[in-house]
Design a protein around this motif. Sequence first.
Motif, PDB file in Angstrom:
ATOM      1  N   LYS A 258       0.826  -1.209   0.000  1.00  0.00           N
ATOM      2  CA  LYS A 258       0.000   0.000   0.000  1.00  0.00           C
ATOM      3  C   LYS A 258       0.864   1.265   0.000  1.00  0.00           C
ATOM      4  O   LYS A 258       0.461   2.296  -0.551  1.00  0.00           O
ATOM      5  N   ALA A 259       2.051   1.189   0.619  1.00  0.00           N
ATOM      6  CA  ALA A 259       2.943   2.346   0.616  1.00  0.00           C
ATOM      7  C   ALA A 259       3.377   2.702  -0.797  1.00  0.00           C
ATOM      8  O   ALA A 259       3.571   3.885  -1.116  1.00  0.00           O
ATOM      9  N   VAL A 260       3.519   1.711  -1.664  1.00  0.00           N
ATOM     10  CA  VAL A 260       3.856   1.961  -3.063  1.00  0.00           C
ATOM     11  C   VAL A 260       2.656   2.548  -3.802  1.00  0.00           C
ATOM     12  O   VAL A 260       2.787   3.511  -4.567  1.00  0.00           O
ATOM     13  N   LEU A 261       1.476   1.993  -3.555  1.00  0.00           N
ATOM     14  CA  LEU A 261       0.274   2.452  -4.258  1.00  0.00           C
ATOM     15  C   LEU A 261      -0.127   3.864  -3.857  1.00  0.00           C
ATOM     16  O   LEU A 261      -0.788   4.560  -4.636  1.00  0.00           O
ATOM     17  N   GLU A 262       0.270   4.292  -2.665  1.00  0.00           N
ATOM     18  CA  GLU A 262      -0.069   5.653  -2.222  1.00  0.00           C
ATOM     19  C   GLU A 262       0.676   6.717  -3.018  1.00  0.00           C
ATOM     20  O   GLU A 262       0.255   7.879  -3.054  1.00  0.00           O
ATOM     21  N   ARG A 263       1.761   6.332  -3.660  1.00  0.00           N
ATOM     22  CA  ARG A 263       2.615   7.314  -4.311  1.00  0.00           C
ATOM     23  C   ARG A 263       2.260   7.549  -5.775  1.00  0.00           C
ATOM     24  O   ARG A 263       2.561   8.595  -6.327  1.00  0.00           O
ATOM     25  N   TYR A 264       1.641   6.568  -6.419  1.00  0.00           N
ATOM     26  CA  TYR A 264       1.248   6.717  -7.815  1.00  0.00           C
ATOM     27  C   TYR A 264      -0.109   6.056  -8.036  1.00  0.00           C
ATOM     28  O   TYR A 264      -0.422   5.041  -7.398  1.00  0.00           O
ATOM     29  N   ALA A 265      -0.886   6.605  -8.962  1.00  0.00           N
ATOM     30  CA  ALA A 265      -2.172   6.006  -9.338  1.00  0.00           C
ATOM     31  C   ALA A 265      -1.941   5.106 -10.553  1.00  0.00           C
ATOM     32  O   ALA A 265      -1.953   5.568 -11.702  1.00  0.00           O
ATOM     33  N   TYR A 266      -1.687   3.833 -10.298  1.00  0.00           N
ATOM     34  CA  TYR A 266      -1.410   2.895 -11.373  1.00  0.00           C
ATOM     35  C   TYR A 266      -2.705   2.310 -11.939  1.00  0.00           C
ATOM     36  O   TYR A 266      -3.605   1.952 -11.172  1.00  0.00           O
ATOM     37  N   PRO A 267      -2.817   2.172 -13.266  1.00  0.00           N
ATOM     38  CA  PRO A 267      -3.926   1.390 -13.824  1.00  0.00           C
ATOM     39  C   PRO A 267      -3.867  -0.037 -13.283  1.00  0.00           C
ATOM     40  O   PRO A 267      -2.789  -0.542 -12.936  1.00  0.00           O
ATOM     41  N   ALA A 268      -5.019  -0.705 -13.214  1.00  0.00           N
ATOM     42  CA  ALA A 268      -5.087  -2.025 -12.576  1.00  0.00           C
ATOM     43  C   ALA A 268      -4.090  -3.021 -13.180  1.00  0.00           C
ATOM     44  O   ALA A 268      -3.425  -3.768 -12.453  1.00  0.00           O
ATOM     45  N   THR A 269      -3.963  -3.032 -14.504  1.00  0.00           N
ATOM     46  CA  THR A 269      -3.052  -3.979 -15.148  1.00  0.00           C
ATOM     47  C   THR A 269      -1.610  -3.716 -14.745  1.00  0.00           C
ATOM     48  O   THR A 269      -0.848  -4.646 -14.423  1.00  0.00           O
ATOM     49  N   VAL A 270      -1.210  -2.437 -14.740  1.00  0.00           N
ATOM     50  CA  VAL A 270       0.155  -2.068 -14.344  1.00  0.00           C
ATOM     51  C   VAL A 270       0.365  -2.363 -12.864  1.00  0.00           C
ATOM     52  O   VAL A 270       1.398  -2.908 -12.458  1.00  0.00           O
ATOM     53  N   ARG A 271      -0.617  -2.008 -12.045  1.00  0.00           N
ATOM     54  CA  ARG A 271      -0.545  -2.250 -10.597  1.00  0.00           C
ATOM     55  C   ARG A 271      -0.302  -3.723 -10.305  1.00  0.00           C
ATOM     56  O   ARG A 271       0.578  -4.076  -9.498  1.00  0.00           O
ATOM     57  N   ASP A 272      -1.041  -4.600 -10.951  1.00  0.00           N
ATOM     58  CA  ASP A 272      -0.910  -6.028 -10.668  1.00  0.00           C
ATOM     59  C   ASP A 272       0.457  -6.551 -11.100  1.00  0.00           C
ATOM     60  O   ASP A 272       1.060  -7.387 -10.411  1.00  0.00           O
ATOM     61  N   GLN A 273       0.972  -6.065 -12.241  1.00  0.00           N
ATOM     62  CA  GLN A 273       2.305  -6.479 -12.674  1.00  0.00           C
ATOM     63  C   GLN A 273       3.374  -6.030 -11.682  1.00  0.00           C
ATOM     64  O   GLN A 273       4.284  -6.788 -11.340  1.00  0.00           O
ATOM     65  N   LEU A 274       3.245  -4.784 -11.197  1.00  0.00           N
ATOM     66  CA  LEU A 274       4.229  -4.271 -10.245  1.00  0.00           C
ATOM     67  C   LEU A 274       4.168  -5.040  -8.935  1.00  0.00           C
ATOM     68  O   LEU A 274       5.206  -5.379  -8.353  1.00  0.00           O
TER      69      LEU A 274
END
Length: 272
Positions: free
Chosen positions: A29-45
């Motif tokens: 969640k600390a990573v997700l708080e810093r950027y708004a990633y599209p779901a596909t990119v988010r899941d890959q990361l």
Amino acid sequence: MNSQDQLHRFLFESLNIRGEIVQMDASWKAVLERYAYPATVRDQLGQAMAAVILLSATIKYDGSLILQAQGKGPLHTLVAQATRERTVRGLARWEGDPPTGDLASLYGNGQMMLTVINQGGDRYQGIVGLEGSTLADALERYFNDSEQLASRFWLVADGERAAGLFLQQLPAEGDSQEGWQRIGLLADTVTPEELLNLPVQTLLHRLFHEEQVRLFEPEPVAFRCTCSRERIGDSLRAMGREELLAILEEQGAIDVDCDFCNKHYQFDAVDV
């Protein structure tokens, strides 16, 4: 639900097989708080960050371990970095709205690099093509080709958590393929929901209740960026005095944002 960020190692008592499970909650969640990633990119990361933590307990090194995927597709850069203290950070760069699909549809004709950087500056890098449906497929190919150790990965991430399961067959005398195949078939029954949400002891019992499994004490996992004003300054120094003075004359100061944690650094004429 198990809400701790931890890496668990285990082994099968009667088989030459070791395994690891990582579950990340707050660190992800600390990573997700810093950027708004599209779901596909988010899941890959998230999958890449789970993978690099699993690898940090598998590959010997005393610095940092970097997993990087690059290509010319919609998702053109993916970086996850871990230390042997089990700290992790990651970032992704994309264009447009990356589609769901296999690696080729996301990255195009890409490649995956695994880089080990040791404290003394020694560096080792292995490269494999981004082929297959998932990052797990590419990682399995890397290990089977370069390490010559049969290895399996199960990686999953969503908007709340990221997790991974890793199995590796260790060198042994005699034919132990039957056991390796059996454990792999059992592990293939794991669902993304189970890997993300079940406590590790419960998950191992569900998957391998007929096997003798020894579970070791867990290790904490945490998000941590290694950026600092000193490191940014070193990078700027490498650009050369004339270029830095030109930026100062044009902009009045030099502003730098860390790609990983979004922290802002500013350097004035006195700093330069």
